[in-house]
Write an enzyme that holds these catalytic residues in place. Structure first.
Site, PDB file in Angstrom:
ATOM      1  N   LYS A  21      35.257  63.800  65.108  1.00  0.00           N
ATOM      2  CA  LYS A  21      33.816  64.066  65.249  1.00  0.00           C
ATOM      3  C   LYS A  21      33.042  63.460  64.078  1.00  0.00           C
ATOM      4  CE  LYS A  21      32.125  68.539  64.835  1.00  0.00           C
ATOM      5  NZ  LYS A  21      30.927  68.580  63.998  1.00  0.00           N
ATOM      6  N   SER A  22      33.507  63.693  62.873  1.00  0.00           N
ATOM      7  CA  SER A  22      32.788  63.195  61.689  1.00  0.00           C
ATOM      8  C   SER A  22      32.669  61.672  61.713  1.00  0.00           C
ATOM      9  CB  SER A  22      33.518  63.604  60.412  1.00  0.00           C
ATOM     10  OG  SER A  22      33.443  64.985  60.231  1.00  0.00           O
ATOM     11  N   GLN A 169      27.665  66.096  54.581  1.00  0.00           N
ATOM     12  CA  GLN A 169      26.473  65.771  55.385  1.00  0.00           C
ATOM     13  C   GLN A 169      25.318  65.394  54.473  1.00  0.00           C
ATOM     14  OE1 GLN A 169      25.916  69.246  57.827  1.00  0.00           O
ATOM     15  NE2 GLN A 169      27.617  68.722  59.179  1.00  0.00           N
ATOM     16  N   ASP A 315      36.387  73.453  57.867  1.00  0.00           N
ATOM     17  CA  ASP A 315      36.321  73.519  59.334  1.00  0.00           C
ATOM     18  C   ASP A 315      37.575  74.147  59.944  1.00  0.00           C
ATOM     19  OD1 ASP A 315      33.829  72.364  59.320  1.00  0.00           O
ATOM     20  OD2 ASP A 315      34.547  70.347  59.751  1.00  0.00           O
ATOM     21  N   LYS A 342      27.372  78.048  59.146  1.00  0.00           N
ATOM     22  CA  LYS A 342      27.898  77.066  60.117  1.00  0.00           C
ATOM     23  C   LYS A 342      27.294  77.381  61.492  1.00  0.00           C
ATOM     24  CE  LYS A 342      30.474  74.568  57.391  1.00  0.00           C
ATOM     25  NZ  LYS A 342      30.094  73.178  57.131  1.00  0.00           N
ATOM     26  N   ARG A 388      34.473  76.281  67.254  1.00  0.00           N
ATOM     27  CA  ARG A 388      35.728  76.524  66.528  1.00  0.00           C
ATOM     28  C   ARG A 388      36.193  77.977  66.663  1.00  0.00           C
ATOM     29  NH1 ARG A 388      36.472  71.508  64.617  1.00  0.00           N
ATOM     30  NH2 ARG A 388      34.694  70.484  63.649  1.00  0.00           N
TER      31      ARG A 388
HETATM   32  C1  S3P Z   1      30.882  67.295  58.202  1.00  0.00           C
HETATM   33  C2  S3P Z   1      30.864  67.937  56.995  1.00  0.00           C
HETATM   34  C3  S3P Z   1      31.081  69.387  56.854  1.00  0.00           C
HETATM   35  C4  S3P Z   1      31.771  69.962  58.084  1.00  0.00           C
HETATM   36  C5  S3P Z   1      31.123  69.500  59.357  1.00  0.00           C
HETATM   37  C6  S3P Z   1      31.158  67.989  59.460  1.00  0.00           C
HETATM   38  C7  S3P Z   1      30.642  65.844  58.227  1.00  0.00           C
HETATM   39  O1  S3P Z   1      29.839  70.021  56.706  1.00  0.00           O
HETATM   40  O2  S3P Z   1      31.783  71.362  58.023  1.00  0.00           O
HETATM   41  O3  S3P Z   1      31.791  70.049  60.477  1.00  0.00           O
HETATM   42  O4  S3P Z   1      30.912  65.200  59.251  1.00  0.00           O
HETATM   43  O5  S3P Z   1      30.164  65.318  57.220  1.00  0.00           O
HETATM   44  P1  S3P Z   1      29.077  70.078  55.284  1.00  0.00           P
HETATM   45  O6  S3P Z   1      28.808  68.723  54.856  1.00  0.00           O
HETATM   46  O7  S3P Z   1      27.850  70.870  55.579  1.00  0.00           O
HETATM   47  O8  S3P Z   1      30.003  70.793  54.368  1.00  0.00           O
END
Ligand code: S3P
Length: 428
Positions: A21-22, A169, A315, A342, A388
């Site tokens: 996903k990321s 993020q 996650d 979250k 999740r």
């Molecule tokens: C993500 C970063 C994480 C994670 C999210 C996806 C990303 O969040 O929990 O599911 O793709 O950069 P945070 O950056 O808020 O920690």
């Protein structure tokens, strides 16, 4: 929609998973602003990543699906005709805000009810510092600023920004804004977060230097389209890993998952508490590590997740909570206040669902303690719209003493629409 999951004895088979996903979000966004054609193989099938593609299309990128690939004709983006819809996706709204802040137009971006409760100050602060104007909404009873965001972009200047929360993020948002800024952009993190953005930016042609958690993006990057393969999602694999470890006769292979070292704390942690996981066929693609996992049922000792490890496993904590209850020593999670903001307050949704299944848990503002050696009892659990949580409690159901129903099971589709069908194939 609800799903019923019955107890199982083993998790067996060989599977591949939808794209991470990321990484999919990042390729989708960068493909939209890079000159030329970007072809993405194994793009995430989750709704969140479709939200990103929808936003890029609304901004003028041409997004096509050809033989299972996502093909993006990118370049200069334009003012959207309507409010952008990030759906349930915090990654979309936060990371895309960086791109929108660099454009000579005003845009508005919003999402669903859950997204409307996610804090946005963390991106508003640095974007304002770079010269953008960003306004959001307030929420009764809560401090801070929330979606929808109205972003008046324009001439940005680079920033030297120290992340106040460990957040990939936010790091990505600032680096994406830096693509449109005059001068270099520097992001400093005290705890390492996932580095897919740094890797993807380089793949698309930007100059990014990383030294001891200080990331420098050189101004004036010219991004060009690329052909890329998204590795399988290790965070989705986590649910099957836990299921396989718990079911006594398991033997599972998961092919081609992402093994980026900033994500693979899960494997190190599981191995350190007794899991039998073999990593084979490791290769590199688009700067990301990919490999296959072989998992066998194991005796799990239990452990403590705190400090930097919490950020590295953030996650995976819903799945690990389930494993922790069945482990011999239990699980303690600390420094996880981020779980409260979250898709749901995950400390609360983990607690309420474990209690429904007769499992003891003691929570605190930033974590919880679950004693080990516990049994799961058949119950009705509720995802409360959190993908999740839906998947973690489907795994708990496999280990329980009777069929369980999972309300809001459709939320799994946010990251992994094929979750329940895959589970049915491999759970016996
Ligand atoms: C993500 C970063 C994480 C994670 C999210 C996806 C990303 O969040 O929990 O599911 O793709 O950069 P945070 O950056 O808020 O920690």
């Amino acid at each position: 929609m609800q799903e019923t999951v019955s107890p199982a004895k083993s998790i067996e088979g060989a599977i591949t998973l939808p794209g991470d996903k990321s990484i999919s979000h990042r390729y989708g966004m960068l493909g939209g602003i890079a000159e030329g054609v970007t072809t993405i193989h194994n793009y995430s099938t989750g709704a969140d990543c479709q939200s990103t593609l929808g936003c890029m299309a609304a901004l003028g990128a041409k997004v096509e699906r050809v033989d299972g690939k996502v093909v993006i004709h990118g370049g200069k983006i334009h003012e959207p005709a309507a409010q952008l819809d990030a759906g349930n996706s915090g990654s979309t709204i936060r990371m895309l805000s960086g791109i929108l802040a660099g454009q000579a137009f005003t845009s508005r971006i919003a999402g669903d009810e859950s997204l409307a409760r996610r804090p946005m100050d963390r991106v508003i602060r640095p974007l304002t510092g770079m010269g953008a104007h960003v306004e959001g909404a307030s929420l009764e009873g809560r401090q801070g600023t929330f979606p929808p965001l109205t972003i008046r972009g324009g001439a940005l200047h680079g920033i030297d920004y120290t992340l106040p929360v460990a957040s990939a993020q936010v790091k990505s948002c600032v680096l994406f804004a830096g693509l449109f800024a005059k001068g270099n952009t520097v992001v400093r993190e005290s705890i390492q977060t996932r580095d897919h953005t740094e890797i993807a930016l380089r793949e698309f042609g930007a100059e990014v230097e990383v030294q001891q958690r200080v990331i420098t993006l050189t101004e004036g990057a010219q991004l060009t389209g690329r052909e890329l393969v998204v590795p399988g999602d290790l965070s989705s694999a986590a649910f099957f890993l836990v299921a396989a470890l718990l079911m006594p006769e398991s033997n599972l292979v998961i092919h081609n998952v992402g093994l980026n070292p900033t994500r693979s704390a899960l494997l190190d942690f599981l191995t350190s508490i007794g899991a039998s996981i073999k990593v084979v066929d490791v290769k590199q693609s688009g700067g990301e590590l990919i490999g296959s996992l072989r998992i066998r049922a194991s005796k799990i000792a239990g452990g403590v997740i705190e400090g930097a490890l919490t950020a590295g496993l953030i996650d995976e904590i819903p799945a690990l909570a389930v494993l922790g209850a069945a482990s011999s020593g239990g699980l303690v999670v600390r420094d996880a206040g981020e779980l409260r903001v979250k898709e749901t307050d995950r400390i609360a949704t983990i607690e309420s669902n474990l209690k429904r299944m007769g499992v003891e848990i003691e929570s605190s503002p930033d974590g919880f303690r679950i004693p080990g050696g516990q049994k799961f009892h058949a119950a009705e659990v509720d995802s409360e719209g959190d993908h999740r949580i839906a998947m973690a409690f489907a795994v708990a159901a496999l280990a329980s003493d009777g069929p369980c129903t999972i309300a809001g099971a459709e939320s799994a589709g946010v990251s992994f629409p094929e979750f329940f069908s895959t589970l049915r194939e491999i759970a016996h």
